[in-house]
Each structure stands twice: as C-alpha cells, then as structure tokens.
Design a protein around this motif. Structure first.
Motif, PDB file in Angstrom:
ATOM      1  N   ALA A 161       0.858  -1.192   0.000  1.00  0.00           N
ATOM      2  CA  ALA A 161       0.000   0.000   0.000  1.00  0.00           C
ATOM      3  C   ALA A 161       0.887   1.231   0.000  1.00  0.00           C
ATOM      4  O   ALA A 161       1.849   1.305   0.763  1.00  0.00           O
ATOM      5  CB  ALA A 161      -0.895   0.003   1.239  1.00  0.00           C
ATOM      6  N   SER A 162       0.563   2.210  -0.824  1.00  0.00           N
ATOM      7  CA  SER A 162       1.467   3.347  -1.013  1.00  0.00           C
ATOM      8  C   SER A 162       0.745   4.690  -0.982  1.00  0.00           C
ATOM      9  O   SER A 162      -0.451   4.792  -1.275  1.00  0.00           O
ATOM     10  CB  SER A 162       2.194   3.205  -2.356  1.00  0.00           C
ATOM     11  N   LEU A 163       1.540   5.716  -0.673  1.00  0.00           N
ATOM     12  CA  LEU A 163       1.022   7.077  -0.730  1.00  0.00           C
ATOM     13  C   LEU A 163       0.760   7.541  -2.165  1.00  0.00           C
ATOM     14  O   LEU A 163       0.223   8.628  -2.369  1.00  0.00           O
ATOM     15  CB  LEU A 163       1.985   8.043  -0.034  1.00  0.00           C
ATOM     16  N   ASP A 164       1.120   6.718  -3.160  1.00  0.00           N
ATOM     17  CA  ASP A 164       0.791   7.056  -4.552  1.00  0.00           C
ATOM     18  C   ASP A 164      -0.664   6.715  -4.895  1.00  0.00           C
ATOM     19  O   ASP A 164      -1.058   6.754  -6.047  1.00  0.00           O
ATOM     20  CB  ASP A 164       1.762   6.393  -5.538  1.00  0.00           C
ATOM     21  N   ARG A 165      -1.471   6.342  -3.855  1.00  0.00           N
ATOM     22  CA  ARG A 165      -2.906   6.068  -3.964  1.00  0.00           C
ATOM     23  C   ARG A 165      -3.220   4.661  -4.472  1.00  0.00           C
ATOM     24  O   ARG A 165      -4.388   4.351  -4.745  1.00  0.00           O
ATOM     25  CB  ARG A 165      -3.621   7.107  -4.856  1.00  0.00           C
ATOM     26  N   GLY A 183      -8.336   3.037  -6.822  1.00  0.00           N
ATOM     27  CA  GLY A 183      -9.673   3.452  -6.442  1.00  0.00           C
ATOM     28  C   GLY A 183      -9.674   4.501  -5.347  1.00  0.00           C
ATOM     29  O   GLY A 183     -10.585   5.328  -5.282  1.00  0.00           O
ATOM     30  N   HIS A 184      -8.655   4.486  -4.487  1.00  0.00           N
ATOM     31  CA  HIS A 184      -8.562   5.507  -3.439  1.00  0.00           C
ATOM     32  C   HIS A 184      -8.216   6.857  -4.064  1.00  0.00           C
ATOM     33  O   HIS A 184      -7.513   6.924  -5.082  1.00  0.00           O
ATOM     34  CB  HIS A 184      -7.515   5.120  -2.403  1.00  0.00           C
ATOM     35  N   THR A 185      -8.703   7.907  -3.415  1.00  0.00           N
ATOM     36  CA  THR A 185      -8.451   9.261  -3.925  1.00  0.00           C
ATOM     37  C   THR A 185      -7.341   9.963  -3.155  1.00  0.00           C
ATOM     38  O   THR A 185      -7.062  11.131  -3.397  1.00  0.00           O
ATOM     39  CB  THR A 185      -9.736  10.110  -3.862  1.00  0.00           C
ATOM     40  N   SER A 186      -6.707   9.247  -2.232  1.00  0.00           N
ATOM     41  CA  SER A 186      -5.565   9.779  -1.516  1.00  0.00           C
ATOM     42  C   SER A 186      -4.660   8.605  -1.134  1.00  0.00           C
ATOM     43  O   SER A 186      -4.964   7.450  -1.441  1.00  0.00           O
ATOM     44  CB  SER A 186      -6.027  10.548  -0.279  1.00  0.00           C
ATOM     45  N   GLY A 187      -3.540   8.905  -0.481  1.00  0.00           N
ATOM     46  CA  GLY A 187      -2.570   7.870  -0.160  1.00  0.00           C
ATOM     47  C   GLY A 187      -3.162   6.716   0.631  1.00  0.00           C
ATOM     48  O   GLY A 187      -4.084   6.890   1.436  1.00  0.00           O
ATOM     49  N   VAL A 188      -2.614   5.516   0.396  1.00  0.00           N
ATOM     50  CA  VAL A 188      -3.083   4.320   1.095  1.00  0.00           C
ATOM     51  C   VAL A 188      -2.099   4.011   2.222  1.00  0.00           C
ATOM     52  O   VAL A 188      -0.911   3.798   1.982  1.00  0.00           O
ATOM     53  CB  VAL A 188      -3.221   3.117   0.137  1.00  0.00           C
ATOM     54  N   ASN A 189      -2.598   4.014   3.448  1.00  0.00           N
ATOM     55  CA  ASN A 189      -1.752   3.834   4.632  1.00  0.00           C
ATOM     56  C   ASN A 189      -1.593   2.390   5.064  1.00  0.00           C
ATOM     57  O   ASN A 189      -0.593   2.039   5.692  1.00  0.00           O
ATOM     58  CB  ASN A 189      -2.350   4.611   5.814  1.00  0.00           C
ATOM     59  N   GLY A 190      -2.600   1.565   4.796  1.00  0.00           N
ATOM     60  CA  GLY A 190      -2.559   0.212   5.330  1.00  0.00           C
ATOM     61  C   GLY A 190      -3.322  -0.768   4.471  1.00  0.00           C
ATOM     62  O   GLY A 190      -4.172  -0.388   3.659  1.00  0.00           O
ATOM     63  N   VAL A 191      -3.009  -2.049   4.661  1.00  0.00           N
ATOM     64  CA  VAL A 191      -3.716  -3.120   3.960  1.00  0.00           C
ATOM     65  C   VAL A 191      -3.642  -4.388   4.799  1.00  0.00           C
ATOM     66  O   VAL A 191      -2.662  -4.606   5.519  1.00  0.00           O
ATOM     67  CB  VAL A 191      -3.127  -3.349   2.538  1.00  0.00           C
ATOM     68  N   ALA A 192      -4.699  -5.178   4.728  1.00  0.00           N
ATOM     69  CA  ALA A 192      -4.738  -6.467   5.413  1.00  0.00           C
ATOM     70  C   ALA A 192      -5.326  -7.498   4.467  1.00  0.00           C
ATOM     71  O   ALA A 192      -6.162  -7.175   3.616  1.00  0.00           O
ATOM     72  CB  ALA A 192      -5.571  -6.382   6.689  1.00  0.00           C
TER      73      ALA A 192
END
Length: 428
Positions: A161-165, A183-192
């Motif tokens: 998961a990255s801040l590149d969205r 699909g996210h409109t901002s950075g992705v902080n986490g994933v499970a």
C-alpha cells in the motif's frame, strides 16, 4: 578511449553533432557503439578511432545503448519512447520495441543477448524478447512511500500500500508486479489480507476503507465511517470482520461482507496508528501516537488494558500466532515486547538509530523484524533481544511483513524489497 590500468587517454572518437549520452563496448573491446542527443548511434573501431557506420532511425535523443556479448546486436533507448534493435555489422534496424509511455533512459541485455530490460520516465521497467520484439513483462515500483506490506500465508503473494494512492499485488518468487489496485483518492496507509488471501481491505488518507477481490483486482465495496485518515487495518482469520485504526482516535469494527459498521472502540488520546487482531478475532491490540497500546475485546468494545512504556509515538504493532505476545514499534527508536494477558513489558529491543515504523513477528513469536527511518531492517531474537541480521534499504524503511523464511519490506522511495532467510552454511 582510456587505458584503465594507467589512466592514459588513448584516443578520442569524434563525429556526433550533439551530446554523447551513452556508450557500450563489445566483449572483445574492439567495437564501441555510442548514443547521442543528435538522434543517432555510431559504431566505432576502438583501435583506430574510425567511425564504421551510423545507426539512424530514432526521432528523439538516444540516451542509452547495450551490446550483445558477440557485438553483433545493439539495443538503443530513446526519448522517442521506443527501443530499437540493430544489426551492428550492417547498420540495419531489425525491429522497434514499443510499449513505454515516457522517455526510455536506459537498457541492459542478458548475457546471451536474448532478453533486454529497459527503464523509462513512465516509472516502468520492461523486459523484452529481443528476437521477437515482444514485451515479456513490466516491473513498476510505487511512486510514493510504501506505507504497508502484507504477505499471504503461503508466502507466494504480497500486497503493498502506497502514498501514490495504489496497492500492488506482487509475485514474491519473481518480484513481478501481478496487478495494481486503484480506487482511493488519496494515499493508502494500510492493507490487510484475509486468511485465504482472496480478499484485501485497504485503509486510506481519504478516510475510507475498500474491500478488494485480490485475484480479479476488483473493488468490492467501500466502508465509510471514519472522519479522519484511516492509518491501519486488520482482518480476522475467517475474513468476516475487519478492525480499522484512524487519526480520529477511534478504531472501528466492520462486517466485511456487508460493509456495515458493527461498533467503535474509543479510549486513545491520540491518533491510532495501527492495529493487530488475534487469530480468532476476539481481541485487538492498537498502537497510538499517545505513546500507548491498548488491548480490546472486539465483541463488546471494552478496553481490557493499556500497555505503557514507550516515550514516543507507537507506530505499529504485531501479534504472535497464539496472540499471547505483542511487539510494538515506536518513534523512540525502540521496539517493545509485551505479554498481552497481563500487559507486562517483557523486554525492549534497542539498536535502531531512527524512528521504528513497522514490526512483524514470526508465527511462534520467537523472532521479530523491524523497519526504521534509519534505512535498515533488523531481525531480532525476541528471547535474547539480540540482532541476528540487518538489511540496508534504498531509503527510510517504512513497513515489513514476515511469513516463514520470507520477508517483504517497503521504503520511502517506493521500493518493495523481497528477502529470503537462509541458514548459515556450516563448514565441514
């Protein structure tokens, strides 16, 4: 041309009408091919300094060139977004390799000359079959800090998961990107990941969580409820429940199938940076910028205990397979190991020279892996507190995952690192 042993200049090769950007030598050192901003390549006799021929066909600067071992084939990389394969003896263009969407800055050839790899402004590395001109695959790193990485239980797939969205799914054996989840409109902080690895839940700065079909690369649903950035997420073993951690100082419990919020866990005095769930999904451990961890009963939402001892923000937490041990990562440059039942600190792991951003535990809880802003990953023997291995990243290490003998880590430069633990060889 230089004598490498003595440092003496042997001669100058002149003929290009603009900057020379790259050069390659044949295996026997008798031929050289140069690449230039004048949109051409030139083939040279190194002994005499004579220009043998010019290779023309690119419509932009030629930034790089690679030669096959026998010197018969050259592959060039150009600002015109293509690579070209050349017959060096005749000067004939054999084929054009197309697929990049930005300037191609570099190219390398395999020893047998059958494969080429190219690097481009489009953030892609591409691998090519030189004989056919067919693209064999693309390797793309994230273009922003990798905030979280998780491994499937069998160790064969990873998701970052990255801040590149974006999120990326990786083949751990080959390091190949399998697909990108957007699909996210901002950075992705986490994933499970769910236990079977078929579903993923992502946490984003856009205040939303998303549920994904990992194999299909399809977004299944969006979970709404947090009023600030979502910093982390954990999946129950059966894949039915997820718990999210947010800067709004709460954790939320979700029904993953329906997307319904089941409850909120409230008690932290600062942003909740991360969360870990026990295998049975009955309790959670959260990490917060308020310098504490909290243990929660997920069913009732009741806070069971607070783990205190860090002197800086607690950035991450991991649980052992049996849920009896927790390890925390902190901005105070340490990790701490905890007895979850009693809340007692069992030990501190010290050795990093920067904030510790992420931690992962082996299933049996005997070993930990940490990721730090000091650009290193460290492996620890939890019982003794000793560092058993250190790996240096290309940038500040931001996250890590650990399954069996495999470690996957991300850094601030957008790289995902794939490591394998090996037993030291014993001398007879």
């Amino acid at each position: 041309v230089w004598d490498v042993e003595t440092g003496r200049e042997l001669g100058a090769l002149q003929g290009h009408t603009n900057r020379v950007c790259g050069v390659a030598l044949s295996g026997d050192g008798r031929r050289a091919v140069s690449a230039s901003d004048d949109q051409t390549l030139k083939v040279w006799d190194v002994e005499t300094g004579r220009e043998l021929r010019a290779l023309q066909g690119h419509t932009g600067s030629v930034y790089g060139v690679a030669l096959s071992g026998d010197g018969r084939r050259a592959v060039s990389a150009s600002d015109d977004q293509t690579l070209k394969v050349w017959d060096v003896e005749t000067g004939r263009e054999l084929r054009t390799l197309q697929g990049h969407t930005g300037s191609v800055y570099g190219v390398a050839l395999s020893g047998d000359g059958r494969r080429a790899a190219s690097a481009s402004e489009d953030h892609m590395l591409k691998v090519w079959d030189v004989e056919t001109g067919r693209e064999l695959g693309s390797l793309q790193r994230h273009t922003g800090t990798v905030r979280c990485v998780v491994l499937r239980r069998d160790g064969r797939r990873a998701v970052s998961a990255s801040l590149d969205r974006t999120l990326k799914v990786w083949d751990v054996e080959t390091g190949r990107e399998v697909r990108t989840l957007q699909g996210h409109t901002s950075g992705v902080n986490g994933v499970a990941l769910s236990g079977d690895g078929r579903r993923a839940v992502s946490a984003s700065l856009d205040r939303k969580l998303k549920v994904w079909d990992v194999e299909a690369g399809r977004e299944l649903r969006t979970l709404h409820g947090h009023i600030m950035a979502v910093n982390g997420v954990a999946f129950s073993g059966d894949g039915r429940r997820a718990v999210s951690a947010s800067s709004d100082r709460t954790l939320k419990v979700w029904d993953v199938e329906t997307g319904r919020e089941l409850g909120a866990l409230e008690g932290h005095a600062g942003a909740v940076q991360g969360v870990a769930l026990s295998g049975d999904g009955r309790f959670a451990v959260s990490a917060s910028s308020d310098r504490t961890l909290k243990v929660w009963d997920v069913e009732t939402g009741r806070e069971l205990r607070t783990l205190q001892g860090h002197t800086g923000s607690v950035n991450g937490v991991a649980l052992s397979g049996d849920g009896r041990r927790a390890a925390s990562a902190s901005g105070d440059q340490t990790l701490k190991v905890w007895d979850v039942e009693t809340g007692c600190e069992l030990g501190a792991l010290e050795g990093h020279a920067g904030a510790v951003q992420g931690v992962a535990l082996s299933g049996d809880g005997r070993f930990a892996v940490s990721a730090s802003w000091d650009q290193t990953l460290k492996m620890w023997d939890v019982e003794t507190g000793e560092v058993t291995a250190t790996f240096t990243c290309d940038g500040a290490a931001s996250c890590c995952a650990f399954v069996g003998g495999r470690i996957v880590a991300g850094d601030a430069g957008g790289h995902v690192h794939f490591l394998r633990l090996e037993e030291p060889k014993r001398e007879n």
